[in-house]
Every structure is written in C-alpha cells, then in structure tokens.
Scaffold this motif. Structure first.
Motif, mmCIF file in Angstrom:
data_model
loop_
_atom_site.group_PDB
_atom_site.id
_atom_site.type_symbol
_atom_site.label_atom_id
_atom_site.label_comp_id
_atom_site.label_asym_id
_atom_site.label_seq_id
_atom_site.Cartn_x
_atom_site.Cartn_y
_atom_site.Cartn_z
ATOM 1 N N THR A 3 -2.047 12.780 -7.990
ATOM 2 C CA THR A 3 -0.773 12.886 -7.297
ATOM 3 C C THR A 3 -0.360 14.341 -7.180
ATOM 4 N N LEU A 63 8.201 9.798 0.724
ATOM 5 C CA LEU A 63 8.174 8.599 -0.110
ATOM 6 C C LEU A 63 7.625 8.913 -1.499
ATOM 7 N N GLU A 64 6.562 9.699 -1.538
ATOM 8 C CA GLU A 64 5.956 10.036 -2.830
ATOM 9 C C GLU A 64 6.891 10.909 -3.663
ATOM 10 N N ARG A 66 10.166 10.998 -3.487
ATOM 11 C CA ARG A 66 11.248 10.128 -3.946
ATOM 12 C C ARG A 66 10.842 9.375 -5.200
ATOM 13 N N ASN A 67 9.646 8.794 -5.193
ATOM 14 C CA ASN A 67 9.197 8.034 -6.356
ATOM 15 C C ASN A 67 9.069 8.917 -7.595
ATOM 16 N N LEU A 70 12.550 9.694 -8.903
ATOM 17 C CA LEU A 70 13.171 8.541 -9.552
ATOM 18 C C LEU A 70 12.648 8.360 -10.972
ATOM 19 N N HIS A 75 12.548 3.849 -10.583
ATOM 20 C CA HIS A 75 11.690 3.357 -9.499
ATOM 21 C C HIS A 75 11.612 1.834 -9.540
ATOM 22 N N THR A 78 15.111 0.262 -8.603
ATOM 23 C CA THR A 78 15.562 0.425 -7.213
ATOM 24 C C THR A 78 14.602 -0.193 -6.208
ATOM 25 N N THR A 79 13.331 -0.315 -6.580
ATOM 26 C CA THR A 79 12.347 -0.847 -5.636
ATOM 27 C C THR A 79 12.473 -2.351 -5.474
ATOM 28 N N ARG A 369 -1.019 1.671 0.571
ATOM 29 C CA ARG A 369 0.068 0.701 0.484
ATOM 30 C C ARG A 369 0.056 -0.265 1.663
#
Length: 427
Positions: A3, A63-64, A66-67, A70, A75, A78-79, A369
């Motif tokens: 990542t 998106l990455e 944000r995760n 979090l 994560h 909220t997911t 995903r």
C-alpha cells in the motif's frame, strides 16, 4: 501489492487532479459538479486514454487515502452502513424524482402528497439522500430541488432501473445470501441462492423473472444499460480475434448471442463470413431478426436454441460464447461446452469472450474491488461467478481433454473482458 503511504497517495492525487483540471480548462469543459445542469459525466467520450487513467487514479487514490486515514476501527464502523441503501430504494420505489419537474422547486409536504408517504418519512428519506448520495438538493430549509443525480433518475429510465435493481433485487438477495449458504452449503444450483430464498421460490433467477414481466423488463433495461458501456462494445471484438483468417464462406455461431450485435458488427467488417446467432428467448430472436441491417441480412441468421441441448449447427469454423458462462457454476458451464462437441469438426475454434478475474493481490486493491463485487453478485443471484484464467482452463479440461488451449488475452479496449481461444482436436 504494498500500500502506498499517505504522502505518496496525496502527491499522486495532486498531480493527477492538476492534469484533469488542465485538460478540462484547455478543452473548455465544465468542472465537476452536482448542480442540476452539470454534465452527466466529467470526461466526454473519446477522451484520450492518458487522461482517463489520470482521472481513475485520482478516484482510486482518494478511496485508499480515506481508508488509511480512517484506520481499521473507523473503517469498519463507517463502511458497513446498510442504511445507506434505504433512501435510494424508497426514492425509486415511490418515484420521488418524477414527482416534480426538473428546474422547479417542491416541499416535503408536496412530495408526501404526490407519493402517498407521510411527510415525516419523506423529510428523513430525502435529507438522507441529499447528504449521502447527492440525490436532490435543499437550497433553503424545507425547499427541495433536483440535483444532477436526481435529474438522471427523473429523465433516464435506464439509470432509474439500475438503482431499482440494485436496491431491490441485489439488496434482497444479499440480505438472504447467508441463509442460502447455510441451507445449501457449497451449492452450484441456480435455484439455491440468496435471490431464491428472498423470493421464497424454488426457481432460478431467470425462470422466476420470466413469471414476473415487470421485474424482467427492469432487469432487461439494466442489462442493456450495462452492455452499452464502451468497454463492452461489439466493435472491440473485431480486432480481438483473427476473423479475417477464417476461410471464405466460413461460419461463426454465436451461442447465446441475444440481439446479435457482435455478429452484425463482424458481418459488416468481414463480408465473406456467415453468422448464426442463437438465443433461448424466441421473442428476442424474432425482434432481432426483423431489425438486422439489410446489408448483412443474407449473412446473419437467427435461431432459437437452448445451449443445454446439443448444438444443432454442425461444422462451423468458430463457436463464439460471449458473457454466458459466468452465469453458470462449473457443473453447468461444463455441460454447455460438452453440448458443442457433437457439432465440432477437427480444428473448429471455441472462443469465449468473458471476464477473467486477476489473481488475488496481483492488481491494486481498488481495481480488484470491482472484480470481487461482480463475482459475489453472481453468487447472490445465480450461484455462479467470474473465473481466473486457471478456472477457465480447468473448465475446458473437465469438459473434454480434446479441447486444446491456443491462447488467452485481454480484449483491447476493455479492462475486464478477455478472449479465450480453444481448438477442437478430435484425434
């Protein structure tokens, strides 16, 4: 795959956002917005591939990032918000986007009167939709207008059908999927699914839909909408296989070819070839036959055929199977392939045009995903799913060892679809 760090993601987001912004400015295109008159898509068709990739990179990296920000606990919390589907489900079920004209204003009381719902419920649903989904806008307290997103629901039947399908068929099937898996562990039967349990039926998805014309029409509209995506265009098939090397007068059989769009496209490019389009749905066959272009009418014929019966067209050069086998578990997909065998001459090609999923961890998470969402959706409805390349090769091997692998490659212009080529060697 490792990542990227927060700073790496932030740098990429800034760099690619600047590229997209410069492109929009240089082409006199409006910036992104959910205002009611905003364009339906940011980049118009025909945008060069580099700019399309830059935009997608921004989306994925945001998106990455944000995760990462979090963290695992937030994560998770909220997911997993199933509540987020309630407002679009109600909005489509009660046609709230159609309750007042685009460009006008309304109130919660007027929406309640138009829909038959209670005003308190309408207020909560719409305000949730505004804040979570950009559906509608509330420019002044209690006053509702359309946003670009709700305008799409009001004016584009295909988009409305998609949201209905996602929040009704898929959501209900998803809710009941664990029950189906508990009752039918490891099942590959198409009538032992979350969809079957949700609808209290012992019929498969397609058989059940045939008994419910309104839901079938909605599903058909969704499929038409999906297949209109550029990466699924029939024109992409033209350059994805050496059709021009087939002998003059050769025959291509499109197994499960529906309206025959691929064969019509191929016939227009390869005037020495003949095509037979097969589909189980006789009304579709009749309609497609009546609508085929006059210039290819003598070389594109239509035939009603159930691919769970032996193939009736013998001696063709290519048997083309597009976006069919992912709808069936291995047991049934093998049966479809075996039903070709009585018709195959030595050297006949069997070409599958379908999704090939990447091996786990071989592509960025955000790309993977979408493959996993598609794969699991097939399980919910059909007890089927997409396959890795190894899954495709084992499928043909189980059908008959006389199917010989000749190659597989992504279809140019598509991020998901491949051409998988086998030849029949009856020796």
């Amino acid at each position: 795959m490792s990542t990227p760090s927060m700073t790496q993601l932030s740098a990429r987001i800034g760099e690619n956002t600047a590229k997209v912004n410069a492109y929009l400015a240089s082409h006199d295109l409006p910036g992104p917005s959910f205002e009611v008159d905003a364009p339906q898509q940011l980049l118009p068709p025909g945008t060069d591939a580099e700019m399309v990739l830059a935009r997608q990179s921004v989306i994925d990296d945001c998106l990455e990032l944000r995760n990462l920000l979090l963290g695992p606990r937030e994560h998770i919390m909220t997911t997993h918000q199933a509540i987020n589907l309630v407002s679009p489900k109600a909005i489509t079920a009660f046609r709230l986007a159609h309750a007042f004209p685009v460009g006008s204003e309304t109130t919660f009381a007027e929406l309640a009167a138009a829909s038959g719902l209670g005003e308190t419920h309408v207020r909560k649903l719409v305000r949730h939709a505004v804040s979570v989904h950009n559906l509608f806008a509330e420019p002044r307290p209690g006053v509702i207008t359309h946003s670009a997103a709700s305008r799409l629901l009001a004016e584009d039947d295909a988009v409305h059908s998609w949201v209905e399908y996602a929040t009704h068929e898929l959501w209900d099937a998803a809710f009941h999927a664990p029950d189906a898996m508990r009752r039918f562990p490891g099942s590959g039967e198409p009538n032992e699914t979350g969809f079957s349990v949700a609808n209290a039926t012992d019929k498969s998805f397609f058989a059940f839909m045939s008994d419910h014309p309104d839901r079938l029409r909605r599903f058909a509209a969704v499929m038409r909408y999906i297949t209109q995506r550029p990466e699924l265009g029939p024109e992409l098939v033209v350059g994805a296989f050496p059709w021009g090397e087939l002998p003059a007068g050769g025959t291509v059989v499109d197994v499960g070819g529906s309206h025959g769009l691929v064969c019509i496209e191929l016939a227009s490019k390869f005037p020495t070839l003949k095509f037979v389009v097969q589909d189980l749905d006789e009304p579709v066959i009749r309609d497609a036959d009546a609508r085929k272009p006059a210039e290819v009418a003598d070389r594109v014929t239509f035939m009603a055929h159930n691919f769970f019966n032996p193939q009736p067209v013998h001696g063709a050069d290519v048997y083309f199977v597009r976006a069919v086998l992912h709808n069936w578990s291995d047991k049934y997909a093998v049966e479809v392939l075996r039903n070709l065998i009585p018709a195959l001459k030595p050297g006949a090609a069997v070409v599958v045009n379908d999704v090939v999923t990447p091996e786990a961890g071989s592509v960025p998470k955000v790309a993977e995903r979408q493959f996993r969402i598609s794969d699991l959706s097939q399980v919910l409805l059909l007890n089927a799913g997409d396959r890795e390349l190894a899954g495709w090769t084992s499928l043909f091997g189980a059908a008959d060892p006389r199917f010989k692998f000749k190659g597989a490659a992504p279809m140019p212009g598509s991020t998901r679809m491949w051409m998988i080529h086998y030849v029949w060697e009856d020796a």
